[in-house]
Scaffold this motif. Structure first.
Motif, short mmCIF file in Angstrom:
data_model
loop_
_atom_site.label_atom_id
_atom_site.label_comp_id
_atom_site.label_asym_id
_atom_site.label_seq_id
_atom_site.Cartn_x
_atom_site.Cartn_y
_atom_site.Cartn_z
N LEU A 86 6.12 3.27 -6.06
CA LEU A 86 6.16 2.45 -4.84
C LEU A 86 7.44 1.64 -4.71
CD1 LEU A 86 2.46 1.18 -4.92
CD2 LEU A 86 3.41 3.04 -3.54
N ASN A 87 8.30 1.71 -5.72
CA ASN A 87 9.57 0.96 -5.67
C ASN A 87 10.75 1.90 -5.51
OD1 ASN A 87 8.43 -1.67 -6.04
ND2 ASN A 87 8.12 -1.17 -8.21
N TYR A 138 -4.79 -0.45 -3.41
CA TYR A 138 -3.53 -1.11 -3.10
C TYR A 138 -2.41 -0.08 -2.96
CZ TYR A 138 0.85 -3.50 -3.25
OH TYR A 138 2.13 -3.89 -2.92
N ALA A 139 -2.33 0.86 -3.93
CA ALA A 139 -1.27 1.88 -3.87
C ALA A 139 -1.40 2.71 -2.60
CB ALA A 139 -1.33 2.77 -5.10
N TYR A 185 -2.70 1.73 0.30
CA TYR A 185 -2.30 0.87 1.43
C TYR A 185 -0.78 0.71 1.48
CZ TYR A 185 -1.49 -3.56 3.91
OH TYR A 185 -1.00 -4.54 4.74
N GLU A 186 -0.18 0.34 0.36
CA GLU A 186 1.27 0.12 0.33
C GLU A 186 2.02 1.44 0.55
OE1 GLU A 186 5.07 -1.30 0.09
OE2 GLU A 186 3.20 -2.42 0.43
N GLY A 187 1.52 2.50 -0.07
CA GLY A 187 2.16 3.80 0.11
C GLY A 187 2.10 4.27 1.55
N LYS A 239 2.05 2.38 4.18
CA LYS A 239 3.03 1.60 4.95
C LYS A 239 4.42 2.21 4.81
CE LYS A 239 2.38 -2.62 3.40
NZ LYS A 239 2.59 -4.10 3.32
N GLN A 240 4.77 2.61 3.59
CA GLN A 240 6.09 3.18 3.36
C GLN A 240 6.22 4.57 3.99
OE1 GLN A 240 7.49 2.92 -0.70
NE2 GLN A 240 6.53 0.93 -1.03
N THR A 291 -2.06 0.79 9.00
CA THR A 291 -0.65 1.00 8.63
C THR A 291 0.13 1.85 9.61
OG1 THR A 291 -1.26 2.96 7.34
CG2 THR A 291 -1.23 0.84 6.17
#
Length: 455
Positions: free
Chosen positions: A134-135, A171-172, A174-176, A178-179, A238
């Motif tokens: 994710l980074n 979480y991964a 959701y964040e993924g 978004k990206q 997202t």
């Protein structure tokens, strides 16, 4: 004008339906469609054959490189030869089973290197969404040319293997999402509730259950439906475009249809094996037919066919996910590897079961094996027979039953639940960008003209 190839007298599936016509090919592209097209260096007589766009299999696993852990699993050489023999001219390759998994620029490049000079067909790539990329990993994959992304809501990967794939927690996910939304590409999702299916499987195993029937019962329908709903909800939050992989129950398809009608950018697929096998026959076949989500009962299968024929399922895939024989040769079904080797029998089985037995139109057949997946994943030169597209075709001999034998398979390990089954149609020829890569007379060509498709 002089062409490289003219395919004559076939029943050709065009975007608006089938017609008996001819196709001219020049420099690997479809140059003209119609009668009296002129001269060509090579003429292929397709009389009595159906000429379809080559299959775009949007869900396939190749384990190359194996990273010394899975070197004897399916590699590019055998996997793509099986595609050629089965009428698959291009596919979307999953980011897992190979070691390292495809999760960043470095691992993507390792995969490209592993496929050099081994490809009989064209290959587009999924990049992985995992908790540990994710980074920057998502962006590196986008820049490296992946066509889409893939994640698991079900448990996956071997934590003892460095670089193996890993399922995404909420979480991964959701964040993924978004990206990935920022890339404009699609996230494909294996939607099963890991907490519940893992625990139910553990309880069944401790209680001494050993059968595939018990394995199916440990993964009930609601454990598919709930994560599909959750994924759709995250997509709404997202703005991520999503695709639900290998849906095995009509209830799951209904969630996708409902969301799409509400304006969510979501599609789904199912697999050939869910439309062919049912729970009652699994234990007689053995663990070679084990997969997840599992193959459900006959009523469920009938419901899935209704969803296919109503147009609610965008496309059908193989989810070709083979392993070595020792991982399937288990007395206890819960201990066996979950994955089916099926890419070589996508087209013939679907043509027989869909077109010949259930009256599916030829246009729908072409849509679900080629046009729709190519459009969903932006493979813009693939998926249909129209001027300017890649000259990718599968020539199908209808009403030509044969019995599949292990020696017919191009797989590295000759395992398939379709062995011994009579299939009512045959692949006569497969053509990739104007070049014959398989014919019944000559077998699979040694030319290996396949390429990686970068997006």
């Amino acid at each position: 004008m002089s062409y490289d190839i003219i395919i004559k007298n076939g029943l050709v599936i065009l975007n608006n339906g089938e017609v008996e016509t001819d196709i001219a090919v020049k420099d690997g592209k479809i140059a003209a469609i119609g009668k009296e097209l002129g001269e060509a260096k090579e003429t292929i007589d397709a009389k009595g054959l159906v000429v379809s766009p080559g299959m775009v299999d949007a869900h396939m696993h190749i384990t190359d490189p194996g990273g010394s852990y899975r070197d004897d699993w399916e590699g590019y050489l055998t996997g793509t030869k099986a595609c050629a023999k089965g009428g698959v001219t291009s596919f979307m390759e999953m980011p897992l089973n190979q070691v390292p998994a495809t999760v960043d620029a470095e691992s993507l490049q390792i995969k490209y290197e592993a496929g050099k000079n081994k490809l009989s067909v064209d290959v587009a790539s999924f990049g992985g969404l995992v908790p540990f990329n994710l980074n920057g990993g998502i962006q590196e994959l986008d820049e490296g040319g992946v066509a889409a992304y893939k994640c698991f809501m079900a448990t996956c990967g071997d934590r003892s293997i460095e670089g193996d794939f890993m399922n995404a927690d909420d979480y991964a996910l959701y964040e993924g999402m978004k990206q990935i939304a920022k890339t404009g590409k699609v996230l494909a999702i294996h939607a099963e509730n890991s907490a519940i299916t893992d625990k139910l499987g553990e309880i069944a195993y401790k209680n001494g259950e050993t059968t595939l029937k018990a394995y199916v019962e440990s993964r009930p329908v609601f454990t598919e439906v709930e994560p599909i709903r959750r994924a759709i909800f995250f997509a709404k939050e997202t703005g991520c475009r999503i695709h639900i992989c290998h849906v095995a129950c009509p209830e799951g398809v209904e969630e996708v249809t409902k969301a799409r009608n509400e304006g969510v950018d979501v599609t789904c697929e199912t697999c050939t094996h869910y439309l062919y096998f049912d729970t009652s026959e699994l234990d007689a076949i053995g663990p070679v037919v084990k997969c997840s989500p599992p193959i459900r009962d006959k009523e469920n299968q009938n419901g899935m066919w209704e969803k296919v024929l109503s147009g609610e399922i965008a496309f059908i895939t193989s989810d070709h996910s083979p392993c070595t024989p020792d991982l399937k040769d288990k007395e206890n079904a819960f201990e066996a590897w979950g994955g089916i080797a099926g890419v070589q029998n996508n087209v013939d089985v679907l043509f027989d079961e869909g077109v010949q037995k259930r009256g599916m139109s030829l246009k729908m057949f072409a849509d679900i094996i080629a046009t729709n997946p190519a459009e969903r994943f932006n493979l813009d030169t693939k998926g249909s027979i129209s001027v300017g597209k890649d000259a990718d075709f599968v020539l199908i001999k209808p009403n030509a039953p044969y019995t599949l034998k292990a020696e017919n398979l191009e797989y590295k390990n000759k395992l398939s639940p379709y062995i011994g089954r009579e299939i009512g149609a045959q692949i006569a020829r497969t053509i990739l960008r104007g070049e014959t890569i398989y014919s019944q007379e000559e077998g699979v060509a040694d030319s290996r003209i396949g390429q990686f498709i970068l997006k």
